[in-house]
Write an enzyme that holds these catalytic residues in place. Sequence first.
Site, PDB file in Angstrom:
ATOM      1  CG  ASP A  10      40.891  35.077  41.860  1.00 59.02           C
ATOM      2  OD1 ASP A  10      40.925  35.041  40.614  1.00 59.02           O
ATOM      3  OD2 ASP A  10      39.870  35.365  42.511  1.00 59.02           O
ATOM      4  CE1 TYR A 229      37.079  40.609  50.149  1.00 61.58           C
ATOM      5  CE2 TYR A 229      35.686  41.551  48.442  1.00 61.58           C
ATOM      6  CZ  TYR A 229      36.179  40.451  49.111  1.00 61.58           C
ATOM      7  OH  TYR A 229      35.784  39.198  48.738  1.00 61.58           O
ATOM      8  CE  LYS A 232      37.029  36.488  54.089  1.00 58.41           C
ATOM      9  NZ  LYS A 232      36.756  37.741  54.786  1.00 58.41           N
TER      10      LYS A 232
HETATM   11  C1  F6R Z   1      34.217  36.172  47.352  1.00 56.56           C
HETATM   12  C2  F6R Z   1      34.006  36.741  46.060  1.00 56.56           C
HETATM   13  C3  F6R Z   1      32.615  36.948  45.583  1.00 56.56           C
HETATM   14  C4  F6R Z   1      32.343  38.369  45.190  1.00 56.56           C
HETATM   15  C5  F6R Z   1      30.910  38.538  44.667  1.00 56.56           C
HETATM   16  C6  F6R Z   1      30.609  39.924  44.185  1.00 56.56           C
HETATM   17  O1  F6R Z   1      35.568  36.117  47.627  1.00 56.56           O
HETATM   18  O2  F6R Z   1      34.962  37.076  45.395  1.00 56.56           O
HETATM   19  O3  F6R Z   1      31.694  36.534  46.553  1.00 56.56           O
HETATM   20  O4  F6R Z   1      32.572  39.199  46.302  1.00 56.56           O
HETATM   21  O5  F6R Z   1      30.708  37.653  43.595  1.00 56.56           O
HETATM   22  O6  F6R Z   1      31.591  40.332  43.300  1.00 56.56           O
HETATM   23  P1  F6R Z   1      31.676  41.809  42.694  1.00 56.56           P
HETATM   24  O7  F6R Z   1      31.548  42.780  43.840  1.00 56.56           O
HETATM   25  O8  F6R Z   1      33.030  41.831  42.049  1.00 56.56           O
HETATM   26  O9  F6R Z   1      30.546  41.907  41.719  1.00 56.56           O
HETATM   27 MG    MG Z   2      39.491  32.542  45.397  1.00 55.67          MG
HETATM   28 MG    MG Z   3      37.986  35.603  43.540  1.00 52.30          MG
END
Ligand code: F6R
Ligand code: MG
Ligand code: MG
Length: 375
Positions: A10, A229, A232
Amino acid sequence: MQTLSLIKADIGSVAGHWRPTTEVVAAVTDTLEDQGGFLDDTFVFTVGDDIDVLMSHREGENAEPVHELAWDAFLAGTDIAQEQGLYGAGQDLLEDSFAGNVKGLGPGVCELHFEERQAEPILVLGADKTEPGAFNQPFYTTYADARYTSGLLLKDTIHKGFTFEVMDLEHTDPGERTIHLDVPEDIWRLAALLMEPHRFGIKKIRSRATGSQAAAISTQKLRHVAGEYVGKDDPVAIVRTQSNFPSPGEVLQPYATPPMVAGAMRGSHHAPLYPITSDGGEIPSYFDGPALVKAVGMIVNDGQFSEPVYPFDGSFWDAVRSDVSREFREFRERQGVFGPGTLEASELEYGGWTDILDDLEERWEERSSPEIPAE
Ligand code: F6R
Ligand code: MG
Ligand code: MG
């Protein structure tokens, strides 16, 4: 011998974690074309915010030039993602420079090495908003469960069973560890490991009749590389099909009643694995879910990929999609953040919940004796 390497990352997306732009994907594809003269063929596809690069070649597994080319292609894509101000630009490229192999640098990878058959049908799977263990149940069903895979009963070579190589994803010190389990003898031991998808993931499956590799799945955990983190660990898989292996239909059947997997919003919830079409119109836009799975069917002919077929484009899967959408909505409405709505505390991908508990620590009141009413 032919090797297929599937490497994914990604490197940035539009809106939220939805999908990369056409220009970012083109930068990846152009780099492979310009510098991949030593490869037999390449095929690039996207699943949600992930770019999946499939390469066929004769260099064997873990070949430095192959891994380096994928890394360089993702770097080229990252340059464009940064220029375009995409969200999470370069997010899975966790190290500053390439070091011999993409494993441990962020991208997910799986590889198959085999003697190409006269006709070599394969399926390639990519998932988004989930973890490698998401494939545990579908692959167990296909290769170990005769209630579903009739090939295990009807075809002598398939009936001889399969060897699963399972990785302990939490074992990092001093290094990774894997175990080989033979089905059918070890079937319940295999189920005992795979029922815990955050900790155990299938890395490879081999035919016991021929010894040849049947399937490979990526097992990288990003948080072990980054120490925190950063997204994923959306997995990819390559599967050889037909003849001495399960047919494409036996591989895909489990996705018609897909499992609940870890992922979706903030990588911290349960969501069903939702089979998507080829057209890119399906994005994880409901609670950053559901978790997506795309399948591509191809023939490998002397290292060349045929035109792709996307099995989940079939209208049968429209009914699956509407069932799964309804089930996921009901599940979210019923659970909210409570119980199985979110993952267990140790798997939450953000630190905020732990901070709340830390803050509350001094507000707890110790009770010297239990409050049992006197008789
Ligand atoms: C799951 C993912 C999203 C983000 C969510 C919040 O893998 O990447 O669910 O965790 O959109 O993103 P942030 O914390 O970057 O605003
Ligand atoms: Mg992804
Ligand atoms: Mg992502």
